[in-house]
Every structure is written in C-alpha cells, then in structure tokens.
Design a protein around this motif. Sequence first.
Motif, short mmCIF file in Angstrom:
data_model
loop_
_atom_site.label_atom_id
_atom_site.label_comp_id
_atom_site.label_asym_id
_atom_site.label_seq_id
_atom_site.Cartn_x
_atom_site.Cartn_y
_atom_site.Cartn_z
N MET A 139 0.90 -1.22 -0.03
CA MET A 139 -0.06 -0.01 0.18
C MET A 139 0.90 1.27 -0.01
O MET A 139 1.79 1.64 0.71
N GLU A 140 0.38 2.26 -1.08
CA GLU A 140 1.20 3.28 -1.09
C GLU A 140 0.93 4.29 0.16
O GLU A 140 -0.03 4.05 1.15
N THR A 141 1.99 5.06 0.46
CA THR A 141 1.90 5.93 1.69
C THR A 141 0.80 7.02 1.70
O THR A 141 0.24 7.32 2.88
N LYS A 142 0.17 7.14 0.31
CA LYS A 142 -0.66 8.16 0.45
C LYS A 142 -2.03 7.68 1.00
O LYS A 142 -2.91 8.52 1.47
N VAL A 143 -2.34 6.30 1.09
CA VAL A 143 -3.39 5.75 1.75
C VAL A 143 -3.23 5.67 3.33
O VAL A 143 -3.20 4.51 4.08
N TYR A 144 -2.53 6.62 3.83
CA TYR A 144 -2.03 6.71 5.20
C TYR A 144 -2.93 6.08 6.25
O TYR A 144 -2.49 5.42 7.39
N GLU A 158 -9.93 7.47 -3.74
CA GLU A 158 -9.03 6.56 -3.36
C GLU A 158 -8.68 6.75 -1.71
O GLU A 158 -8.70 5.87 -0.92
N VAL A 159 -8.06 7.92 -1.46
CA VAL A 159 -7.64 8.16 -0.14
C VAL A 159 -8.68 8.38 0.82
O VAL A 159 -8.63 8.03 2.00
N ASP A 160 -9.84 9.00 0.32
CA ASP A 160 -10.87 9.42 1.26
C ASP A 160 -11.39 8.24 1.83
O ASP A 160 -12.04 8.25 3.15
N LEU A 213 -12.81 4.88 6.86
CA LEU A 213 -12.49 3.59 7.68
C LEU A 213 -12.16 3.78 8.97
O LEU A 213 -12.47 3.16 10.10
N MET A 214 -11.51 5.14 9.38
CA MET A 214 -11.21 5.59 10.70
C MET A 214 -12.41 6.38 11.57
O MET A 214 -12.42 6.44 12.87
N TYR A 267 -23.47 7.41 9.83
CA TYR A 267 -22.98 8.68 9.59
C TYR A 267 -22.70 8.87 8.10
O TYR A 267 -22.47 8.36 7.17
N SER A 268 -23.20 10.29 7.85
CA SER A 268 -23.17 10.93 6.40
C SER A 268 -21.77 11.77 6.28
O SER A 268 -21.72 13.05 6.98
N PHE A 269 -21.09 11.38 5.36
CA PHE A 269 -19.89 12.14 5.46
C PHE A 269 -20.10 13.52 4.61
O PHE A 269 -20.66 13.57 3.67
N LYS A 270 -19.05 14.30 5.07
CA LYS A 270 -19.13 15.79 4.27
C LYS A 270 -17.76 16.00 4.00
O LYS A 270 -16.81 15.24 4.47
N GLY A 271 -17.45 17.21 3.55
CA GLY A 271 -16.29 17.56 2.87
C GLY A 271 -14.97 17.67 3.90
O GLY A 271 -13.82 17.09 4.05
N THR A 272 -15.33 18.16 5.13
CA THR A 272 -14.38 18.49 6.18
C THR A 272 -13.87 16.98 7.00
O THR A 272 -12.84 17.01 7.53
N ASP A 273 -14.77 16.12 6.61
CA ASP A 273 -14.37 14.80 7.32
C ASP A 273 -12.91 14.14 6.81
O ASP A 273 -12.62 13.24 7.17
#
Length: 829
Positions: free
Chosen positions: A586-591, A667-669, A674-675, A695-701
């Motif tokens: 897994m690449e580091t971008k999916v930290y 991809e990263v979001d 998951l956290m 939970y309904s996700f929004k941009g700041t999440d």
Amino acid sequence: MVFYQYIISKEKEDKTMFKKNGLLKSPDSKPKEKYLLLFAVAFIGMMISFIPSMIVNKGIFLYYGDFNSQQMMFYQHCHDAVRSGNMGWDWGTDLGSSFVGSYAFYLLGSPFFWLTTLFPSGAVPYLIPWLLALKTAIAAITAYAYIRFFVDNTSACFIGGLLYAFSGFQTYNVFFNHFHDATAFFPLMLLGFELLVQKNKKGPFAVAVAICATISYFFFACEVVFIVIYFFLRCLDKDFEIDMKKFGLLILEAVIGVMISAVIFLPSALSVMGNYRVNERLYGLDLVIYGENVRIPRIIQSFFMLSDMPARINILNSDKARWASMAGYLPMFSMAGVIAFMRTRKKGKDSWLTKAIIVFGIMACVPILNSSFVLFNASYYARWYYMPILLMCLMTAKVIAENKDDLKKGFVPVCVVCAIFIGIGLLPTNENGVVSYGKVPEYIELYYIQAIVTIVMIIMLGTLIYVVAEKKLDYMKIASAMTAVAVVICMTSSIVYGVSQGTDNTDYINRAINGGDNINMDKLESGSENYNADNNFYRIDTSENVDNWCMFWKLSSMRCFHSVVSTSIMDFYSSIGQTRDVASRMETKVYPLRSLFSVKYYFNELTESERKGITEVSKPETLANLYGFEYVDTQNGFNIYENKYYVPMGFTYDYYCLDSDIQKASEVDKTSMLMKALVLTPEQAAKYNNILSYYSFKGTDYSTDQYYQNCLDRRANSCSSFSYDSYGFNAKIDLDKDNLVFFSVPYDDGWSAKVNGQDVEIEKVDYGFMAVLCPAGSNDIQFTYETKGLFWGKVITAVGFGSLIVYLGAVRFTGRKKKEEAQPVEKKA
C-alpha cells in the motif's frame, strides 16, 4: 518401501531374463542398477552450480527475485513456526492468515522442508542449496525408475534421469524452488500407475498419489489432469492390458492416496477456494487464441534451446507470462531424441508416446486446453510442462538404447530450429534512423549465454552422434559422461546469470537474514508515549524493495509479498479499490490504513550511498504523505518513524456507514472513512442501528486534522489488554454502552469467539475483518482459532492409512490363498 521392492524385483527379473537368454555366466554379470551413481552425479552436479554463490556468501546461496524475497523467508518463517508449535493462525504473514492455508502451496507438505526442522533456526539459510541438490537427486532417481520400466539399458535410463532432473523446467524453477518438490516425486505416480496395470503390483500407486497430493495441491491438480490423459493414451498401446478390475483398482488406490493426504490437502483446498484468482476465467477468442503473438514461438523455443529466465523474457521479448515456467530444454539432446523417436515410431507399441507429445503439444498451444491443467484459470501458466518432459526423457532414452543412429533424424531439425531462434536475436533494429544488429534481445548477456551454450550443446551432440557412435568406443559410458557434463554446464550457466541479477548479497545477509540482531524494538517501545505493557501488539510497515524482510526479523507487517493469504485480505483491498494480487504494497498516500491496522512503526530504507557511508544520513522528521509519523531512530539501514496516532488492537466506533458510501469516495478518502465509521452490510446496519448511528460524510471529514481526531477517538475506546498466540487471542475492554469491538484480524471460518464466557457471533465488517458485540461494562473477549478442515482432514487421513493397510493386507491374504490353492495342481502335474 513399495518402490524399493519394485527396484529389487526389477533386478531379479533382469537376472532371470539374462539366464533365459544364456547371457548370465555369473551373478555379477547382470546389469547393475545406477541409482546410487545417478544420485551422486545429480547431487554433486547441482551443488557445483551453487558453489560460486556459496563461496562468496560464506555458505549461503542467494539468487534473485522471488527466491530472495519469498523462498528464503518462507523456509525460515515456517521452520520457526513449526519448531515453536505455532501452526494455527499465522500473525506474521500479511495481516494474519491460516498457517496451513498459506504455506501448503509453498512447502508445508514437502518432506524436504520437514528435514530443516531437525536443525536450529540459524542453519536454515545454509540448508537451502543442499535441499535443492537433494531434490534434484531424488528427481533423477525417480525419473530413472520410471524410464527403467520401459528401457532395459541402465545407461540410457541414467541419461534419461539426468535430463529430467536438469531439464529447462528445473533450471527455470530454481527461482521457485518449491516447484522442485513436485517434480522430484511425480515420476513415482506414473511408475505406480504402470506397476498396478502392467505388473499387478498393488500399493505403489496409492502411495505415490498420497505423496504428490500432500506435497502440493496445485501441482496435484495438474497431475490429475495429466494422468487422466495419460491413461487414455496408454490405452492406445495394444500391449497395455487394462480391464474393469484394474481400472477399479486404479480408482480405489487414487482415492486412498487422496484420503491419506487430507490432513494438508483438505484445509489448504478450503482455504484457497475463496481466492478470486482461482475463479478468473477465459472468454471469447482468448479461449482459442493467445493474445500475445510470440506465445507459441516462445513455447517452441523453450524446448529447443537454453531457456529464458524468470522475468527475463529475452529473444522473443514480451511483458506477458514472465513467470510462467515456460521452459523444457533437455541439455545436449534438446528435441533430437524426441523428433527421432516420432519419425521412427509412428506405429507399433511405442507409438503412444508419439501421440502423447502431439496431444500435449496441441494442448500447450490452445489457451483453453492449456488452462485445463490449472482448473481452467485465466492466468497463463506452463507449470505442467515437467510431466510431458518426463515422457520426452523416456523417448530420448529409448532411442539411445534401441538404435542410437536414429538420433541423426533429430539432429538436423534441432540445428535448424536453434539457428532460427539464435538468428532472431541478431535481426536488425532501427532506432532513430540508426540500424543496429544484436539489439532484439532485451538482456544481451543472457542472449550470449543462451546462444553460446546452445551451440556448445549442439557441437557435443554432433560429436556423440557422428564421432563417438561411428568409432568403436564405449558409446554408453561416453554418452553418460557427456550428458553429466552437459547438465552441469546448462544449470551452472543459468544459475550464475541468475545470481548476477540479484542485489548486494552482503547487504541482504547483514540487514535481512541477520537484520533482527540490528533492530532494537525494546528501545523504540521504551521511548514511545503510546506504550502499553498490557496491549503492546503492533504491526510495522516498510518502504519498497524489502519485501518480507520482516519475517527474518520476526515482526508482523502490513507489507507482504505472498500469493496465498487469507481471502478476507483480498476482499478488503479489492473493495476499497486497492490492488492486491501477489502482494500487499500500500502506498503511503493511503496513510489512514496504518492506524486502522495498528501499524506503529514505519521503516524507511536509507539510500545505498547513505548505507555505505558515502553520503551523510539524512533524517527528516516526517515523510511525505505519511501523516502522523515522526522520526525516532535509525537502525539496520532504516530511518524508523513512529505513528503518533497509533491505535492499539481492538477498538470501537460510534458510527457506521455502508458500502455505497465508500464507493462514492476517492481513493484516499475511502481509507479516511474507515477510521470514522465501521462499514456494515445493510443487514448488519438494521441489526445494530440501535448501538451505532449512521454517519453521512461531508467534505471536512477528509482532512488530516479530522483523521488525527478519529485516531484519538478510536484509541480512547480501545482494549486495555490484548494477548495472542497461534490459536487465538484474548482482549479486555471497558464500555460505556453496548458496542461492536473491531479487530483488524482477517475474518476466517476457523474463528470462534466468546464474550464473558458466552459464545457470540463474529461479524465480518469492513469487508474482511472481525467484530463482536460486547455489553456495557467490563468485557473479557476470547477468540479461538482452529484451521478449517484440519480436524476432518486428520480423520480422513487416519481412515486413509487404515484403508491402505486393510487393502494391502487383503491383497497379501488373497495372494497367499491363491498360491496355496495352486500347489495341489502343481503336485498332480
């Protein structure tokens, strides 16, 4: 034992035959079997090819690619696991997997691997070349035994055994050394088949099936397909006497053999069936035509000249089937013996072999037929070639034994075909208007080796055919000696090239094999703000080019180069849009995945110049994209970074989300989500919506600050203690309310769980991990692992052994009874 009895009986038959023909003047004049000599020549010949690397590396043989990044570690890892009794759940393979399910394909059923368990852990890396040489020697004598069934000349059988043990397939698959386990014993299956049908010797076939099925379920599947076809081909031989009784005995012994192997075969088969790679299929034109225009020429080339190497497709360059084991060259003889046999034995009792090569040749060239050997899987493999290669060795031995002059009929075609392929490597290329020659091969050094060795082999064969055979010389002794020299030349030239493709071996030995001595995890833990003596489980992650080094270090890592891991791991990565075929990288971008998996440390390899002291070691405080990790130390040639937002194993959520939410995100979001929320199925959501909120996700999440807060929230509601072994784990957690406790342990049907002593249902959440419902208050959580199918595998194996004993006992009893009944008749006569 049953095969040893066959060898003794064969010697007695030879002695009787020579007596009948008036050729036996004394007991010493019978043909002497060459098993011991062949074993010694094959073993020493293989060791000769390893010696240069072993000298440089002070006793350790190192190669390149998968050999260094899988084979070495797997032997070490499994040796240590077996010696410590950790054969249930393997915490050291990826995120965790069934030990039997993960390593039955590689080595768990191999008698050669089990030999290593007699030695201490530190001896394992040094044993690998010796074991490979032993496998080669066993392959030679089992091939000899099979060929000896059809050929009376022991010298010709000696040559055939060497050709099989040192064929291009064997040379190629030093890279995958566990393939040699299967090839070493496969000839026994065909020999057992022949003994049962032709000699009415019961038992050897069942034993051979048991051995082959135990060694590798993958190769056994290939062998089943082959032997079914082999059966029908043998039926074309008029001298092949088969009736319904013998056919029934074949089926019976095959079933008994599979039953004996069930202790490994059953759990490994159950484990692999869920792997998506098993279920990929061919469609449309791919069923009948290879999409690669050089595939069939590559197949032809692989049998006529020194083979390409793994990941080094050369003269007929291609980026496909680079690890397919497409190799079949017979040292010195090439296809001369096979072509000679086919041209001179088109009819008659041996014509079944000619038909066999035609059939298997067609199967190799038609995708759907080729895939039948791997249960019609879409991935291209030529890993069944060792079986028709054995028949080719038999054909070559028969030509040598029966009429050596026939080799002339195959010599010229071999010269022509080899000249064509070598010539292709010299074809002109046009690069920016400049015409160049010799640029077709991608690996020019390998091309020179292939061309030179192939030409040398042709010269040696020509000398054998036109010089040795024409003069009054001891043809068989000279042919045997020349074959021995030829196999060593071919094997050594290929292995020396392969060794040259590896990386810095001294560095590998110091930092990989012995790297655990240079890593002080206690030092890192003692300085960690997140250290908890009661819950100190953690995983690590590493940068590129150090696949599986963690197995030498005895550390659990989320980075793993392993083809057969828990199917839940495959499901998880696939569901979040990450590629997981043969490795988890897994690449580091999916930290966010690091905290989800309780990864506490990241090992970032220093540059080569930094490791060698040429340039000063740079120690940046943070790494790009790897949010939350900070530099803590430099050890073993790595800058080590600690995850300041590490979350201990076992934690809870306040929210849940659905797959539809995940699939909408980038991809990263996806990994950030998951956290924050546990991914449930709609059915699970309906079941647990009273304890978890949607939970309904929004941009700041998706910001890094929110990620940090999510990690802190998960850590605040994590298990106070966590302990584990190969057969389960125990955890304790205090909850303010009823909740699902999540563990980043791959879901497996072998798991069962109890909470406060009561059996509970394990939920498969986040696409592939486990969670259990716990009530408010203090909770003791116990997970127990039992390898799926292992219990019934043991039962079936015991029944199989019992059946074999009863079967052989019945055979002996009926044989004795028939003998007693026949005695009065003899007296009357």
